[in-house]
Design a protein around this motif. Structure first.
Motif, PDB file in Angstrom:
ATOM      1  N   GLU A  97      15.157 -35.251 -30.037  1.00  0.00           N
ATOM      2  CA  GLU A  97      13.652 -34.921 -30.689  1.00  0.00           C
ATOM      3  C   GLU A  97      13.277 -33.701 -29.755  1.00  0.00           C
ATOM      4  O   GLU A  97      12.674 -32.659 -30.661  1.00  0.00           O
ATOM      5  N   ALA A  98      13.398 -33.644 -28.585  1.00  0.00           N
ATOM      6  CA  ALA A  98      13.004 -32.485 -27.799  1.00  0.00           C
ATOM      7  C   ALA A  98      13.772 -31.338 -28.265  1.00  0.00           C
ATOM      8  O   ALA A  98      13.109 -30.331 -28.393  1.00  0.00           O
ATOM      9  N   GLY A  99      15.015 -31.311 -28.499  1.00  0.00           N
ATOM     10  CA  GLY A  99      15.724 -30.267 -28.819  1.00  0.00           C
ATOM     11  C   GLY A  99      15.279 -29.804 -30.130  1.00  0.00           C
ATOM     12  O   GLY A  99      15.494 -28.444 -30.334  1.00  0.00           O
ATOM     13  N   GLN A 100      15.149 -30.703 -31.152  1.00  0.00           N
ATOM     14  CA  GLN A 100      14.745 -30.195 -32.363  1.00  0.00           C
ATOM     15  C   GLN A 100      13.603 -29.488 -32.304  1.00  0.00           C
ATOM     16  O   GLN A 100      13.187 -28.499 -33.023  1.00  0.00           O
ATOM     17  N   ALA A 101      12.451 -30.165 -31.701  1.00  0.00           N
ATOM     18  CA  ALA A 101      11.429 -29.441 -31.558  1.00  0.00           C
ATOM     19  C   ALA A 101      11.332 -27.993 -31.036  1.00  0.00           C
ATOM     20  O   ALA A 101      10.768 -27.020 -31.506  1.00  0.00           O
ATOM     21  N   LEU A 120      21.932 -32.310 -33.643  1.00  0.00           N
ATOM     22  CA  LEU A 120      21.320 -31.042 -33.064  1.00  0.00           C
ATOM     23  C   LEU A 120      22.301 -30.181 -32.935  1.00  0.00           C
ATOM     24  O   LEU A 120      23.780 -30.644 -32.536  1.00  0.00           O
ATOM     25  N   ASP A 121      22.345 -28.836 -32.870  1.00  0.00           N
ATOM     26  CA  ASP A 121      23.265 -27.917 -32.592  1.00  0.00           C
ATOM     27  C   ASP A 121      23.367 -27.563 -31.249  1.00  0.00           C
ATOM     28  O   ASP A 121      22.805 -26.645 -30.687  1.00  0.00           O
ATOM     29  N   TRP A 122      24.250 -28.509 -30.527  1.00  0.00           N
ATOM     30  CA  TRP A 122      24.041 -28.603 -29.216  1.00  0.00           C
ATOM     31  C   TRP A 122      24.850 -27.347 -28.468  1.00  0.00           C
ATOM     32  O   TRP A 122      24.594 -26.857 -27.546  1.00  0.00           O
TER      33      TRP A 122
END
Length: 180
Positions: A24-28, A61-63
C-alpha cells in the motif's frame, strides 16, 4: 497518519499484514511521485514478510521500479549468513528478479566509516541531492526491534544516538564488541 496498534493471530498473520502495508505504501508513493524508495530491515520477522511479498504480493506492485536501501547492517561480507543484505536478497530481491541498479546495499565489507560514507553518497545520488544538506525522505523505512531495545543498529547509550549531521554512521556497540 494516526498511530494505531494492530493485533494479529500469529506471526504469519502479522507478517502478511505488514507485507500488505508495504504494498500500500508503494502504491501510494508510485501514484504521488512515480517512485518508491524503501529501506529494508534484517531479522527473522522481516524474512517472513519478504517471503510473503515475493509470493503473495508479487504482482501487486512494480517492484522493479522501486529503490532498495537498508535500515541497518552488520559488519560482515554480503554472502555471510549474518548479513541483512543476504537475507533480504535470498527471501525477496532474488525471487522477484529485481535489477541490481535498484539495490543499494550497505557495503559492510568495507571499514565501517567508509561503508557509512558510501551509503550516504548513494542516497545523495539516488535522490539527486547534496550530501551536505538535510537527508532525503524515504517513502518507507522498515525497522525491527532487537534484544536490548536496539533498532536500525542504534543501541541504547551509543554514540550514534548523538549524531546530528551525518545521515549514516558507523556505530560502535561495546556490549557486542562490534561496530554496526
Amino acid at each position: 497518519m494516526t498511530p494505531s496498534v494492530r493485533i494479529h493471530a500469529d506471526e504469519d498473520a502479522a507478517c502478511a499484514a505488514a507485507a500488505k502495508a508495504v504494498v500500500e505504501a508503494g502504491q501510494a508513493a508510485f501514484a504521488a511521485r512515480s517512485r518508491f524508495v524503501l529501506a529494508l530491515a534484517g531479522g527473522r520477522s522481516p524474512r517472513r514478510m519478504y517471503q510473503i511479498l515475493a509470493d503473495r504480493f508479487r504482482d501487486d506492485l512494480d517492484w522493479t521500479r522501486a529503490d532498495y536501501f537498508w535500515s541497518d547492517e552488520r559488519t560482515v561480507p554480503p554472502d555471510d549468513p549474518e548479513s541483512n543484505y543476504r537475507m533480504a536478497s535470498e527471501s525477496f530481491l532474488q525471487p522477484l528478479g529485481l535489477p541490481e541498479q535498484r539495490i543499494h546495499r550497505i557495503q559492510a565489507e568495507l571499514a565501517p566509516d567508509a561503508a557509512a560514507r558510501a551509503c550516504e553518497r548513494r542516497l545523495a545520488d539516488v535522490f539527486d541531492v547534496s550530501a551536505d544538506g538535510p537527508p532525503p525522505a524515504l517513502d518507507l523505512v522498515l525497522l525491527g526491534l532487537g534484544d536490548g531495545g536496539h533498532t536500525a543498529s542504534l543501541f541504547p547509550h551509543t554514540a550514534a544516538l548523538r549524531e546530528s549531521t551525518r545521515w549514516v554512521v558507523a556505530n560502535e556497540v561495546p556490549r557486542l564488541g562490534a561496530t554496526r
